[in-house]
Design a protein around this motif. Structure first.
Motif, PDB file in Angstrom:
ATOM      1  N   MET A   1       5.044  -9.959   6.468  1.00  0.00           N
ATOM      2  CA  MET A   1       4.417  -9.185   5.392  1.00  0.00           C
ATOM      3  C   MET A   1       4.248  -7.711   5.762  1.00  0.00           C
ATOM      4  O   MET A   1       4.170  -6.854   4.881  1.00  0.00           O
ATOM      5  N   GLY A   2       4.218  -7.395   7.043  1.00  0.00           N
ATOM      6  CA  GLY A   2       4.129  -6.000   7.465  1.00  0.00           C
ATOM      7  C   GLY A   2       5.292  -5.172   6.943  1.00  0.00           C
ATOM      8  O   GLY A   2       5.158  -3.968   6.728  1.00  0.00           O
ATOM      9  N   LEU A   3       6.432  -5.810   6.727  1.00  0.00           N
ATOM     10  CA  LEU A   3       7.593  -5.126   6.157  1.00  0.00           C
ATOM     11  C   LEU A   3       7.260  -4.588   4.767  1.00  0.00           C
ATOM     12  O   LEU A   3       7.570  -3.441   4.439  1.00  0.00           O
ATOM     13  N   ALA A   4       6.598  -5.394   3.962  1.00  0.00           N
ATOM     14  CA  ALA A   4       6.226  -4.971   2.607  1.00  0.00           C
ATOM     15  C   ALA A   4       4.998  -4.066   2.617  1.00  0.00           C
ATOM     16  O   ALA A   4       4.937  -3.084   1.867  1.00  0.00           O
ATOM     17  N   LEU A   5       4.016  -4.371   3.457  1.00  0.00           N
ATOM     18  CA  LEU A   5       2.790  -3.562   3.496  1.00  0.00           C
ATOM     19  C   LEU A   5       3.060  -2.158   4.032  1.00  0.00           C
ATOM     20  O   LEU A   5       2.623  -1.161   3.443  1.00  0.00           O
ATOM     21  N   GLY A   6       3.770  -2.071   5.141  1.00  0.00           N
ATOM     22  CA  GLY A   6       4.100  -0.765   5.708  1.00  0.00           C
ATOM     23  C   GLY A   6       4.983   0.051   4.778  1.00  0.00           C
ATOM     24  O   GLY A   6       4.786   1.253   4.598  1.00  0.00           O
ATOM     25  N   GLY A   7       5.953  -0.624   4.171  1.00  0.00           N
ATOM     26  CA  GLY A   7       6.823   0.059   3.222  1.00  0.00           C
ATOM     27  C   GLY A   7       6.067   0.587   2.018  1.00  0.00           C
ATOM     28  O   GLY A   7       6.319   1.700   1.545  1.00  0.00           O
ATOM     29  N   THR A   8       5.132  -0.190   1.533  1.00  0.00           N
ATOM     30  CA  THR A   8       4.360   0.225   0.357  1.00  0.00           C
ATOM     31  C   THR A   8       3.531   1.466   0.656  1.00  0.00           C
ATOM     32  O   THR A   8       3.514   2.411  -0.142  1.00  0.00           O
ATOM     33  N   LEU A   9       2.852   1.491   1.803  1.00  0.00           N
ATOM     34  CA  LEU A   9       2.047   2.668   2.133  1.00  0.00           C
ATOM     35  C   LEU A   9       2.934   3.899   2.317  1.00  0.00           C
ATOM     36  O   LEU A   9       2.610   4.981   1.809  1.00  0.00           O
ATOM     37  N   GLY A  10       4.053   3.735   2.988  1.00  0.00           N
ATOM     38  CA  GLY A  10       4.969   4.866   3.179  1.00  0.00           C
ATOM     39  C   GLY A  10       5.525   5.395   1.868  1.00  0.00           C
ATOM     40  O   GLY A  10       5.579   6.610   1.638  1.00  0.00           O
ATOM     41  N   ILE A  11       5.925   4.490   0.984  1.00  0.00           N
ATOM     42  CA  ILE A  11       6.455   4.911  -0.324  1.00  0.00           C
ATOM     43  C   ILE A  11       5.363   5.554  -1.166  1.00  0.00           C
ATOM     44  O   ILE A  11       5.598   6.577  -1.827  1.00  0.00           O
ATOM     45  N   TYR A  12       4.167   4.987  -1.141  1.00  0.00           N
ATOM     46  CA  TYR A  12       3.049   5.547  -1.919  1.00  0.00           C
ATOM     47  C   TYR A  12       2.758   6.989  -1.497  1.00  0.00           C
ATOM     48  O   TYR A  12       2.629   7.881  -2.338  1.00  0.00           O
ATOM     49  N   LEU A  13       2.670   7.233  -0.200  1.00  0.00           N
ATOM     50  CA  LEU A  13       2.375   8.592   0.256  1.00  0.00           C
ATOM     51  C   LEU A  13       3.539   9.543  -0.019  1.00  0.00           C
ATOM     52  O   LEU A  13       3.318  10.711  -0.355  1.00  0.00           O
ATOM     53  N   THR A  14       4.762   9.053   0.082  1.00  0.00           N
ATOM     54  CA  THR A  14       5.921   9.892  -0.242  1.00  0.00           C
ATOM     55  C   THR A  14       5.910  10.274  -1.721  1.00  0.00           C
ATOM     56  O   THR A  14       6.104  11.448  -2.067  1.00  0.00           O
ATOM     57  N   LEU A  15       5.660   9.287  -2.583  1.00  0.00           N
ATOM     58  CA  LEU A  15       5.589   9.592  -4.019  1.00  0.00           C
ATOM     59  C   LEU A  15       4.392  10.491  -4.315  1.00  0.00           C
ATOM     60  O   LEU A  15       4.474  11.368  -5.187  1.00  0.00           O
ATOM     61  N   GLY A  16       3.301  10.286  -3.601  1.00  0.00           N
ATOM     62  CA  GLY A  16       2.134  11.158  -3.768  1.00  0.00           C
ATOM     63  C   GLY A  16       2.440  12.598  -3.391  1.00  0.00           C
ATOM     64  O   GLY A  16       1.985  13.532  -4.055  1.00  0.00           O
ATOM     65  N   ALA A  17       3.216  12.779  -2.331  1.00  0.00           N
ATOM     66  CA  ALA A  17       3.593  14.141  -1.923  1.00  0.00           C
ATOM     67  C   ALA A  17       4.492  14.796  -2.974  1.00  0.00           C
ATOM     68  O   ALA A  17       4.409  16.000  -3.207  1.00  0.00           O
ATOM     69  N   LEU A  18       5.319  13.997  -3.636  1.00  0.00           N
ATOM     70  CA  LEU A  18       6.231  14.535  -4.641  1.00  0.00           C
ATOM     71  C   LEU A  18       5.595  14.692  -6.021  1.00  0.00           C
ATOM     72  O   LEU A  18       5.861  15.664  -6.724  1.00  0.00           O
ATOM     73  N   TYR A  19       4.764  13.725  -6.407  1.00  0.00           N
ATOM     74  CA  TYR A  19       4.260  13.689  -7.793  1.00  0.00           C
ATOM     75  C   TYR A  19       2.744  13.665  -7.895  1.00  0.00           C
ATOM     76  O   TYR A  19       2.222  13.462  -8.986  1.00  0.00           O
ATOM     77  N   GLY A  20       2.043  13.858  -6.792  1.00  0.00           N
ATOM     78  CA  GLY A  20       0.581  13.855  -6.838  1.00  0.00           C
ATOM     79  C   GLY A  20       0.028  15.050  -7.592  1.00  0.00           C
ATOM     80  O   GLY A  20       0.726  16.046  -7.819  1.00  0.00           O
ATOM     81  N   ARG A  21      -1.240  14.951  -7.931  1.00  0.00           N
ATOM     82  CA  ARG A  21      -1.850  16.046  -8.711  1.00  0.00           C
ATOM     83  C   ARG A  21      -2.128  17.253  -7.834  1.00  0.00           C
ATOM     84  O   ARG A  21      -2.164  17.263  -6.683  1.00  0.00           O
TER      85      ARG A  21
END
Length: 164
Positions: A144-164
């Motif tokens: 499950m670390g594959l999905a959990l780690g990936g999710t946090l990394g993708i979330y922060l990457t998208l936040g850097a690109l599209y965050g407020r």
């Protein structure tokens, strides 16, 4: 997204290597090491002071407590590994509470992609690239670390690109 782009940019260079490491170690040994979880928590403690307004920074610790209690309950019920619960708790302060619905959709998509990819590679000769990984022979268990780690990394990457 409600996470600020500047906060995501502050967190991203420190969190992303930890996320990759967690994905790797969970696939290799079906364990998320405590030192990686502690490192993730320390990143929030130190970088969060710079990246977030102080009141927001303090409130984010509540995210950690809530997710840790839920993770302990899920672990006790056999639905989640202890390392997964600890990682989710350490990752929780990085998430803006207003992004929770988006995060759940992102996690669902990432979990599906990670599961299908892992099972596909496990069923082919590609697994010979890392023949000693425990996740290949773990039966129905999934890293499950594959999905959990990936999710946090993708979330922060998208936040850097599209965050407020």
């Amino acid at each position: 997204m409600l996470i600020s782009a500047s906060a995501a940019l502050w967190f991203l260079p420190f969190v992303l290597p930890i996320c990759f490491y967690i994905c790797f170690t969970d696939m290799r040994g079906m364990k998320i090491p405590n030192h990686a979880v502690v490192a993730l928590f320390c990143v929030f403690v130190l970088v969060g002071l710079i990246a977030l307004p102080f009141d927001t920074y303090l409130w984010r610790y509540l995210h950690l407590v809530v997710v840790l209690v839920a993770g302990i309950a899920l672990n006790a019920g056999g639905a989640m590994g202890a390392g997964d619960a600890k990682f989710a708790a350490a990752a929780a302060p990085f998430i803006a509470v207003g992004d929770l619905r988006f995060l759940m959709a992102l996690f669902a998509a990432n979990l599906l992609a990670a599961f299908v990819s892992h099972r596909a590679v496990r069923a082919t000769r590609l697994r010979n690239l890392a023949p000693s990984w425990v996740s290949w022979t773990a039966g129905s268990r999934f890293p499950m670390g594959l999905a959990l780690g990936g999710t946090l990394g993708i979330y922060l990457t998208l936040g850097a690109l599209y965050g407020r």
